[in-house]
Design a protein around this motif. Structure first.
Motif, short mmCIF file in Angstrom:
data_model
loop_
_atom_site.label_atom_id
_atom_site.label_comp_id
_atom_site.label_asym_id
_atom_site.label_seq_id
_atom_site.Cartn_x
_atom_site.Cartn_y
_atom_site.Cartn_z
N LYS A 229 0.84 -1.20 0.00
CA LYS A 229 0.00 0.00 0.00
C LYS A 229 0.87 1.25 0.00
N ALA A 230 2.01 1.19 0.71
CA ALA A 230 2.92 2.34 0.74
C ALA A 230 3.36 2.71 -0.68
N GLU B 17 0.27 7.19 -6.42
CA GLU B 17 -1.00 7.88 -6.62
C GLU B 17 -0.97 9.35 -6.20
N TYR B 18 -0.22 9.68 -5.16
CA TYR B 18 -0.23 11.04 -4.61
C TYR B 18 1.18 11.63 -4.60
#
Length: 121
Positions: free
Chosen positions: A56-57, A63-64
């Motif tokens: 997820k990291a 994504e950001y």
């Protein structure tokens, strides 16, 4: 977003303490002695380091643009979030919750169930 709002959110969680274990400017939030959030209160632009599940990291960093590998941390497990205008608070709160949950999940079962009454958030 300012340091007081971040601080209040973190301290509202069960069994959280704050301290300055490294220096006078790195505020660390811990649950039962284990870090889940760190921020440098002297920086002009506030950021916070949060623990994150490794896959997820990586996804969040892609994504950001305001999510970076954890500064001075194990980059596999930590992200640095630059708290600039436009970050939805709900998103930041979720990431703080995730960091807290990851740390609590590693605590002894007795601490999680008997002391915290913790079942996950």
């Amino acid at each position: 977003m300012d340091i007081e709002e971040l601080r209040n959110y973190c301290l509202a969680k069960k069994c959280v303490t704050e301290e300055f274990p490294f220096d006078e400017v790195t505020l660390v939030f811990k649950v039962y002695g284990k870090m889940f959030a760190l921020c440098n209160i002297a920086e002009e632009i506030l950021s916070v380091n949060l623990k994150c599940e490794p896959s997820k990291a990586l996804t969040l960093r892609e994504e950001y643009d305001f999510v970076l590998p954890g500064y001075h941390m194990n980059k596999k497990h930590w992200n640095t979030i630059i708290l600039k205008a436009g970050i939805p608070k709900k998103l930041l709160w979720q990431w703080i919750d995730d960091s807290y949950d990851l740390v609590v999940a590693q605590l002894p079962k007795k601490v999680k169930t008997e002391i915290l009454g913790y079942t996950g958030s």
